[in-house]
Design an enzyme around this catalytic site. Sequence first.
Site, short mmCIF file in Angstrom:
data_model
loop_
_atom_site.label_atom_id
_atom_site.label_comp_id
_atom_site.label_asym_id
_atom_site.label_seq_id
_atom_site.Cartn_x
_atom_site.Cartn_y
_atom_site.Cartn_z
N SER A 69 0.78 -1.24 0.00
CA SER A 69 0.00 0.00 0.00
C SER A 69 0.82 1.29 0.00
O SER A 69 0.24 2.38 -0.02
CB SER A 69 -0.96 0.01 1.20
OG SER A 69 -2.01 -0.90 0.96
N LYS A 72 -0.09 3.78 -2.59
CA LYS A 72 -1.13 4.81 -2.44
C LYS A 72 -0.57 6.22 -2.31
O LYS A 72 -1.31 7.20 -2.43
CB LYS A 72 -2.02 4.46 -1.24
CG LYS A 72 -2.90 3.23 -1.52
CD LYS A 72 -3.53 2.68 -0.26
CE LYS A 72 -4.35 1.44 -0.62
NZ LYS A 72 -4.65 0.60 0.54
N SER A 130 -5.72 3.11 5.07
CA SER A 130 -5.23 2.47 3.84
C SER A 130 -6.38 1.85 3.06
O SER A 130 -6.28 0.72 2.56
CB SER A 130 -4.16 1.41 4.16
OG SER A 130 -3.37 1.13 3.04
#
Length: 295
Positions: A69, A72, A130
């Site tokens: 993640s 992101k 997240s």
Amino acid sequence: MITSRLGVRSALTVTITASAVLAGGVFAGQAYAAPPTPSITAPGGFVMNNGTGATLFGKTADTRRSTGSTTKIMTAKVVLAQRGLNLDAKVTVDKAYSDYIVSKNASSARLIVGDKVTVRQLLYGLMLPSGCDAAYALADKFGTGTTRAARVKSFIGKMNTEARNLGMRNTHFDSFDGISNGSNYSTPRDLTKLASSAMKNSTFRTVVATKSTKQKVTTKSGGYRYMSWTNTNKLLSTYSGAIGVKTGSGPQAKYCLVFAATRNGKTVIGTVLGSSSETNRAADVKKLLDYGFAR
């Protein structure tokens, strides 16, 4: 009289010599001795001085690895780079976003179908818990095309264009959230470069430095509800001066963290990829930050 003067001179000589030893020897050694290079358990790491861009530490810094993640960060950066961006524009949560979370068993901002959530709120949902549902909503909103699939593909294309523009030579994105389709990778050096650039944006800095937030969103019926999100980045609470940036994890990525902290006007920023556990990740990051500030 002569003896007295010689005594004074001798005393002065001893005093001056002793002072010189202290100033040029022991004290100077303490002030200028370089700290020992840390040893980290993560297979990949990189640290730099964010103000000067100087490399402070590297361990297989250019080896391509799964990023989880931490992807992101680029999702947020692409959104914030949109011309005429209205952070208060509302996005309706589609069922496709929640279906995606269920199908991928992915981390979630717990968005509720039919709610109207602002772009700013989606950024919090993206970066704190997240939320892969928030990532999907943003990709759908800011991609171009007549179908959702086309818009998502367009958005990922923007992520890769931005990576090239930043000189991230060992990076490729195939998803908006880090759930790889086989070719989502980056390196500690590239992700640090990305984070350094993203941190120039005041909205991004505010979001990633937030430990928790409570956001009021509009429901499908026109009422409202509150969404509460807590940051997965525990560094914000455990390391003095921490200001971000983003955690990542997954079966391939293991435990990752892009991190940044500021002390006495100096900002140290870096990345660790592939840690075997959250505990080891935290220990490695602390070592690297301490080393960065000591340099």
